[in-house]
Design a protein around this motif. Sequence first.
Motif, PDB file in Angstrom:
ATOM      1  N   SER A 122      -1.419 -50.967 -32.107  1.00 35.82           N
ATOM      2  CA  SER A 122      -0.529 -51.840 -31.337  1.00 35.82           C
ATOM      3  C   SER A 122      -0.916 -51.977 -29.874  1.00 35.82           C
ATOM      4  N   MET A 155       4.537 -58.595 -30.380  1.00 33.53           N
ATOM      5  CA  MET A 155       5.512 -58.432 -31.452  1.00 33.53           C
ATOM      6  C   MET A 155       6.905 -58.114 -30.901  1.00 33.53           C
ATOM      7  N   HIS A 172       3.609 -63.608 -34.365  1.00 40.60           N
ATOM      8  CA  HIS A 172       4.193 -62.730 -35.386  1.00 40.60           C
ATOM      9  C   HIS A 172       4.299 -63.387 -36.761  1.00 40.60           C
ATOM     10  N   VAL A 175       1.435 -62.322 -39.217  1.00 36.43           N
ATOM     11  CA  VAL A 175       1.358 -60.892 -39.500  1.00 36.43           C
ATOM     12  C   VAL A 175       1.791 -60.643 -40.942  1.00 36.43           C
ATOM     13  N   ILE A 178       3.258 -54.329 -41.034  1.00 35.18           N
ATOM     14  CA  ILE A 178       3.536 -53.586 -39.801  1.00 35.18           C
ATOM     15  C   ILE A 178       3.765 -52.126 -40.165  1.00 35.18           C
ATOM     16  N   LYS A 209       9.314 -58.122 -36.798  1.00 33.50           N
ATOM     17  CA  LYS A 209       8.413 -59.160 -36.295  1.00 33.50           C
ATOM     18  C   LYS A 209       8.717 -59.535 -34.846  1.00 33.50           C
ATOM     19  N   VAL A 210       9.984 -59.452 -34.457  1.00 30.91           N
ATOM     20  CA  VAL A 210      10.382 -59.571 -33.049  1.00 30.91           C
ATOM     21  C   VAL A 210      11.427 -58.485 -32.835  1.00 30.91           C
ATOM     22  N   VAL A 221      -0.733 -53.147 -36.901  1.00 36.47           N
ATOM     23  CA  VAL A 221      -0.351 -54.491 -37.336  1.00 36.47           C
ATOM     24  C   VAL A 221      -1.530 -55.113 -38.084  1.00 36.47           C
ATOM     25  N   ALA A 433      11.382 -64.523 -38.535  1.00 36.91           N
ATOM     26  CA  ALA A 433      11.815 -63.340 -37.785  1.00 36.91           C
ATOM     27  C   ALA A 433      13.286 -63.507 -37.399  1.00 36.91           C
TER      28      ALA A 433
END
Length: 577
Positions: A122, A155, A172, A175, A178, A209-210, A221, A433
């Motif tokens: 990250s 993210m 995001h 992705v 995670i 994601k957020v 990620v 998200a």
Amino acid sequence: MIVWISVIFCFFTFASSASPDDPVKCESGNTMCTVTNSYGVFPDRSICKAAKVEYPKTEAELVSVVAAATRAGQKMRVVTRYSHSIPKLVCTDGKDGILISTKFLNNVVQADREAKTLTVESGVTLRQLIREAAKLDLALPYAPYWWGLTVGGIMGTGAHGSSLWGKGSAVHDYVTEIRMVSPGSVSDGYAKVRVLSETMNPEEFKAAKVSLGVLGVISQVTFELQPMFKRSLTYVMRKDSDFGDQAVNFGEKHEFADFIWLPSQGKVVYRMDDRVPFNTSGDGLFDFFPFRPQLSTALAVNRLVEENEEASADANRRCVRTEQISSFLFSISYGVTNNGFIFTGYPVIGSQDRMMSSGACLDSHQDGLITACPWDPRINGEFFHQTTVSVPLTHVKDFINDIKALVKIEPKSLCVLEGSNGILMRYVTPSSAFLGKEKKALDFDLTYYRSKEDPLTPRLYEDYVEEIEQMAILKYEALPHWGKNRNIAFDGVIRKYKNANAFLKVKERLDPSGLFSTEWTDQILGLKGNVTILKQGCALEGLCVCSEDSHCAPNKGYMCRPGKVYREARVCTRVSA
């Protein structure tokens, strides 16, 4: 003066600069620390403290840090390498919390050319991510224009580029997995590594994601990439007479479209930017000029000029100067070159890894701060507020027309936005998200002067900017960028997210004791308290919307008055004696 400064800037175009300072400073080793952002100050100018900072180098070390803090019941927050978020997302409560830096979690974990995936830690920066993908002949399709962000920071705040195409411009949404370290039970050893994906645990994945950093620490990620492609870019400047209609439709015509709006000049710079086959001839480079290393003395002179304009309320000089700046930047194509060295004409064609993001001022060669990033707090450079909001595409035309109506009342009023390259406007789309964008929207990014020394100093035409800010948020239901903005943009914001309750349920499951939560995150998530700070002069820095004259600067002639176009707004207006 501005011509002289520009010449000096050009001379240092290819210079190396002093790398940004570490956002964490400690009195004794890694203990008794303070943390700030890359601009050196938070919206409320508070000082954020922590008992210590940890620098894990592996996921195992990260697990150990989280476990120890969980066992002790200590608050934790994550800090990134450059700490670019303007709000207080990095702060712990009080002075007994722990900062977890991802500075050394900066490695590639796995690359799979055939599957078109790349897994990174990250703390990897966007620049690293772009370059590592390019080694595989792969590309991230959309990204922010500033490459100094880390994967975890992206993210945490929902950072994005500009596009209505594909899955949209939010990073995001590309992705697939995670890995997150969250507080655990005694049987978990006080920390738990969670592997999140759309198929395995969709609720947790959509929350992560957020995440705003309230679910734990993102460790790794995995990105879904695309085969490398090229882009063809042309900037065109036009009058803004039909801009309301153009803004709504232009993003459907060009994949990477954006705008730079200069409202007091009545002009718009259109970015006509599209994907082309990889075998198309061209080796262009997007090296955005304001992100290059700048001469510190020139930045100081420019800041002095700006402060003198503010002190004398000299709107004429401000407008002349900002028009020179915007004309200069357009004349050099904002730093885009056809071959990495010079601009020879449009279109500029280059591969995605060379055209999507930049940030040359981050280069780590030390030169004693002769040059630096323009906003580096160690020099007397840029110091600003930023209002960044996403207005639903269905409201964009009306919002633009309201801003034009303000300019019609006072044509010089929005020159204050044009010295920082005008209003940058980028397209975003709905995201899965929970705290991502809700609708197709256009993101308006306003950057404007802030007094470095005195928070009670009113700004030139600040009532016009405040009215735009309130108009976007209250009248047009705009969503704030989680990593930018002043306090008032987040007042009651969680009510605008249809999946807010789903996010809060995941937060309760992953961190039931709220060890990764703070007073600030509780406020913006609607759990406790409010981001508004009522005190003398609070409206001047966006800590409140004024409701009485004392919230402005009555001793300097600034009183709380209704807006000029959006009458429901309450703004600090200079009143003649």
